[in-house]
Design an enzyme around this catalytic site. Structure first.
Site, PDB file in Angstrom:
ATOM      1  CD  GLU A   1      57.159 106.109  51.659  1.00  0.00           C
ATOM      2  OE1 GLU A   1      57.887 105.118  51.839  1.00  0.00           O
ATOM      3  OE2 GLU A   1      56.025 106.214  52.164  1.00  0.00           O
TER       4      GLU A   1
ATOM      5  CG  LEU B   1      64.408 122.991  42.060  1.00  0.00           C
ATOM      6  CD1 LEU B   1      63.509 121.889  42.618  1.00  0.00           C
ATOM      7  CD2 LEU B   1      65.704 122.371  41.513  1.00  0.00           C
TER       8      LEU B   1
ATOM      9  CG  ASN C   1      81.080 114.314  48.404  1.00  0.00           C
ATOM     10  OD1 ASN C   1      80.354 113.657  47.680  1.00  0.00           O
ATOM     11  ND2 ASN C   1      80.824 115.568  48.745  1.00  0.00           N
ATOM     12  N   GLY C   2      84.077 111.657  50.427  1.00  0.00           N
ATOM     13  CA  GLY C   2      85.402 111.299  50.931  1.00  0.00           C
ATOM     14  C   GLY C   2      85.782 109.889  50.513  1.00  0.00           C
TER      15      GLY C   2
ATOM     16  CB  SER D   1      73.123 112.162  59.837  1.00  0.00           C
ATOM     17  OG  SER D   1      73.698 110.895  59.752  1.00  0.00           O
TER      18      SER D   1
ATOM     19  NE  ARG E   1      83.081 115.922  57.659  1.00  0.00           N
ATOM     20  CZ  ARG E   1      82.711 115.228  56.599  1.00  0.00           C
ATOM     21  NH1 ARG E   1      83.278 115.467  55.435  1.00  0.00           N
ATOM     22  NH2 ARG E   1      81.778 114.302  56.683  1.00  0.00           N
TER      23      ARG E   1
ATOM     24  CG  ASP F   1      77.510 109.975  53.665  1.00  0.00           C
ATOM     25  OD1 ASP F   1      78.589 110.589  53.751  1.00  0.00           O
ATOM     26  OD2 ASP F   1      77.187 109.067  54.448  1.00  0.00           O
TER      27      ASP F   1
ATOM     28  CG  HIS G   1      84.133 117.617  49.703  1.00  0.00           C
ATOM     29  ND1 HIS G   1      83.126 116.790  50.168  1.00  0.00           N
ATOM     30  CD2 HIS G   1      85.037 117.689  50.725  1.00  0.00           C
ATOM     31  CE1 HIS G   1      83.415 116.385  51.392  1.00  0.00           C
ATOM     32  NE2 HIS G   1      84.572 116.911  51.747  1.00  0.00           N
TER      33      HIS G   1
ATOM     34  CD1 TRP H   1      79.577 124.228  62.323  1.00  0.00           C
ATOM     35  CD2 TRP H   1      81.237 125.153  61.148  1.00  0.00           C
ATOM     36  NE1 TRP H   1      79.051 125.248  61.551  1.00  0.00           N
ATOM     37  CE2 TRP H   1      80.049 125.833  60.828  1.00  0.00           C
ATOM     38  CE3 TRP H   1      82.426 125.557  60.522  1.00  0.00           C
ATOM     39  CZ2 TRP H   1      79.986 126.884  59.921  1.00  0.00           C
ATOM     40  CZ3 TRP H   1      82.381 126.608  59.607  1.00  0.00           C
ATOM     41  CH2 TRP H   1      81.178 127.258  59.324  1.00  0.00           C
TER      42      TRP H   1
ATOM     43  CB  THR I   1      75.532 121.648  63.576  1.00  0.00           C
ATOM     44  OG1 THR I   1      74.330 122.244  63.100  1.00  0.00           O
ATOM     45  CG2 THR I   1      76.039 122.414  64.769  1.00  0.00           C
ATOM     46  CD  GLU I   2      75.816 117.370  64.090  1.00  0.00           C
ATOM     47  OE1 GLU I   2      75.486 117.649  62.915  1.00  0.00           O
ATOM     48  OE2 GLU I   2      75.054 117.529  65.070  1.00  0.00           O
TER      49      GLU I   2
HETATM   50  C1  FPP Z   1      79.468 114.160  52.597  1.00  0.00           C
HETATM   51  O1  FPP Z   1      80.542 113.380  52.156  1.00  0.00           O
HETATM   52  C2  FPP Z   1      79.457 115.460  51.954  1.00  0.00           C
HETATM   53  C3  FPP Z   1      79.626 116.672  52.578  1.00  0.00           C
HETATM   54  C4  FPP Z   1      79.867 116.798  54.026  1.00  0.00           C
HETATM   55  C5  FPP Z   1      79.617 117.934  51.862  1.00  0.00           C
HETATM   56  C6  FPP Z   1      78.737 117.981  50.661  1.00  0.00           C
HETATM   57  C7  FPP Z   1      79.211 119.083  49.810  1.00  0.00           C
HETATM   58  C8  FPP Z   1      79.206 119.093  48.471  1.00  0.00           C
HETATM   59  C9  FPP Z   1      78.623 118.050  47.620  1.00  0.00           C
HETATM   60  C10 FPP Z   1      79.858 120.235  47.768  1.00  0.00           C
HETATM   61  C11 FPP Z   1      79.301 121.597  48.028  1.00  0.00           C
HETATM   62  C12 FPP Z   1      77.844 121.698  47.846  1.00  0.00           C
HETATM   63  C13 FPP Z   1      77.202 122.702  47.217  1.00  0.00           C
HETATM   64  C14 FPP Z   1      75.720 122.743  47.323  1.00  0.00           C
HETATM   65  C15 FPP Z   1      77.870 123.724  46.412  1.00  0.00           C
HETATM   66  P1  FPP Z   1      81.608 112.928  53.229  1.00  0.00           P
HETATM   67  O2  FPP Z   1      82.734 113.880  53.183  1.00  0.00           O
HETATM   68  O3  FPP Z   1      80.958 112.771  54.555  1.00  0.00           O
HETATM   69  O4  FPP Z   1      82.035 111.542  52.650  1.00  0.00           O
HETATM   70  P2  FPP Z   1      82.489 110.260  53.499  1.00  0.00           P
HETATM   71  O5  FPP Z   1      81.314 109.851  54.329  1.00  0.00           O
HETATM   72  O6  FPP Z   1      82.811 109.266  52.425  1.00  0.00           O
HETATM   73  O7  FPP Z   1      83.671 110.668  54.310  1.00  0.00           O
END
Ligand code: FPP
Length: 253
Positions: free
Chosen positions: A208, A132, A23-24, A197, A72, A21, A38, A70, A67-68
């Protein structure tokens, strides 16, 4: 280096599940578009996969698209699917070389055709690997998975293939998309939210849970070491008392 030395190599979690979580938010904090976050998240994916391989983790499940998700904005969904395809295409040889075997859980048929093709190829190419197991949760939600399992079991019951007494934890587990894998022992969620989630709800029963404020693009080797050290400091009791704890009592593990 110090953190790595502190890790007990005999007690590495066999299965680690991660909610990647933040990235945004990571991107916004830098005045960038969410998709930039991302892309940087993929760099963390690569480092965490390599580190899990080095540590001898058996299974790593990454929540890459729920699923959720989608729901966005279309541009973000398209960008994520494109990133997925490009990343798999670019990394598959490296996965093969590093003895990583790729798996996917989730509603596979709901993914765009090009994703399905690329993933199927990568799954085939890495099928003989014995290191792995990298499990990507894509178009996945736990409620979807539990309902699917329940429908399959109800169908078998209706056809007289099973009786009520056959419906055990083992039977239910065998109908989940994770049937081939042990349950996670450690679940990590980055970026400060303390929620599961819709992720592996059945399988996380005894896991854990580890939450960190670090956003996923900043979650690298040292952050993983910290999470594993935290896990190793905990006593896993599975409903028993401290005195009763013995080795190898984990369900499915
Ligand atoms: C959550 O951050 C992240 C995602 C919904 C996507 C995760 C995808 C990647 C890391 C890239 C692709 C993965 C692979 C395995 C190639 P968010 O967008 O919900 O961030 P926020 O909560 O800050 O908005």
């Amino acid at each position: 280096m110090d953190l790595l030395n502190s890790i007990d190599k005999e007690r590495i979690p066999r299965h680690i599940a991660i909610i990647m979580d933040g990235n945004g938010r990571w991107a916004k904090e830098r005045g960038e578009d969410r998709v930039y976050g991302h892309h940087e998240g993929v760099v963390s994916v690569r480092e965490i996969v390599n580190t899990c391989g080095e540590l001898g983790v058996g299974y790593l499940t990454l929540y890459a698209f729920s699923t959720e998700n989608w729901n966005r904005p279309k541009e973000e969904v398209d960008a994520l699917m494109e990133l997925l395809v490009n990343t798999i295409r670019k990394e598959v040889e490296e996965l093969k070389k590093n003895n990583v075997r790729l798996h996917v859980i989730g509603d596979f048929k709901s993914l765009p055709d090009v994703c399905q093709t690329e993933l199927n190829e990568a799954i085939d190419i890495t099928a003989e690997n014995t290191g792995l197991n990298l499990i990507l949760a894509l178009s996945y939600s736990s409620k979807w998975e539990i309902l699917e399992a329940t429908k399959q079991i109800a169908d078998k019951f209706k056809k007289g293939e099973i009786e009520e007494a056959d419906i055990t934890d083992e039977l239910f587990h065998a109908h989940l998309s994770t049937a081939k894998y042990p349950d996670p022992e450690l679940m990590i969620r980055t970026s400060g939210e303390h929620r599961i989630s819709n992720y592996l709800l059945y399988q996380l029963a005894y896991a854990e849970l580890y939450f960190t404020d670090v956003h996923w693009p900043d979650f690298r080797k040292q952050s993983l070491y910290e999470a594993i050290l935290d896990y190793q400091r905990r006593e896993r009791r599975f409903g028993k008392t401290s005195e009763q704890i013995q080795k190898n009592t984990a369900p499915h593990a």
